[in-house]
Design an enzyme around this catalytic site. Structure first.
Site: not given
Length: 259
Positions: A68, A39, A178
């Protein structure tokens, strides 16, 4: 049988990390199937058809997405045609694309991949827990190999999903933050779990973004246009060993490679 799940691919550094490492890892680790969260693959926001094709050629079998997913407008038409590109299944009915599908592995086994999004500190979509229940009912009897990418912010929501699906799916792996977590384990009823696989993208960054831009925003509280950092890369993933007969996970191991 071995499945590789790659954490959020971010921008050009993330794509380079996949191109540099995936072929070797597939061969060295005898990987049967590769799932990657894409994404952020196009400049940190979304994915394009060209990038998807480049990374399929590099060895990715299926892309999952997240908040996203719609950033690149071409995806709205492409996602209906490309069954290997999934968006969160808990988007409302009528949304383009699919949130799950069944694929065939290199060794000839059927494998289901499910993509769902969390709701805490995220866009409020349909309930991810009830959405997965509905999908599991729909695919019952078709395969016992079921992998869930839970794209969510809150660790509590991810952990809850892991316990909710323990013994009902092969693996529940978190994406979105992340930052790779160190809590990988096999839950009591046989499902592999990790709160977040991490990021495949620029190592010297703030979760993929140029450090000075994020620091300036924190200090000044003024808007800043975020850009993907370009220095170095990291490759974050997990390898999951599974029993293809009963669908249970046997082992989960983190990968953290640096350029």
């Amino acid at each position: 049988m071995r499945v590789l799940m790659i954490g959020d691919i971010v921008g050009r550094p993330g794509r380079k990390a996949v191109l540099d490492n995936l072929g070797f890892i597939r061969k060295e680790q005898n990987i049967d199937f590769v799932i990657a969260n894409g994404e952020n693959a196009a400049g940190g926001h979304g994915i394009t058809k060209e990038i998807a094709r480049q990374l399929y050629a590099a060895g990715v079998d299926v892309f999952t997405m997240g908040n996203h997913v719609w950033n690149k407008k071409e995806i709205i038409t492409y996602i209906d045609k490309e069954k290997r590109l999934l968006r969160p299944a808990n988007y409302p009915p009528g949304t383009p694309g699919a949130g799950f599908n069944i694929f065939e592995t290199k060794s000839g086994h059927s494998i289901a991949v499910i993509n769902v999004s969390g709701r805490i500190y995220m866009q409020e979509l349909d309930c991810p827990f009830r959405t997965v229940d509905q999908i599991l009912e729909e695919i019952k009897g078709k395969t016992k190999l079921i992998f869930v990418d839970f794209h969510a912010e809150a660790t509590s929501e991810k952990v809850a999903m892991g316990w909710y699906l323990d013994g009902r799916v092969t693996a529940v792996c978190g994406t979105h933050t992340h930052v790779q977590t160190a809590d990988e384990r096999i839950l009591p009823k046989g499902s592999a779990y990790i709160t977040d696989i991490g990021m495949t993208g620029p190592r010297d960054s703030v979760i993929g973004v140029s450090t000075h831009l994020v620091i300036e925003k924190f200090i000044t509280q003024m808007p800043r246009r975020f850009e993907v950092a370009e220095t170095g890369y990291q490759f974050n993933a997990v390898v999951i060993d599974v029993d293809p007969v009963n669908g249970s996970a046997l082992k989960i191991e983190r990968i953290f490679e640096l350029e």
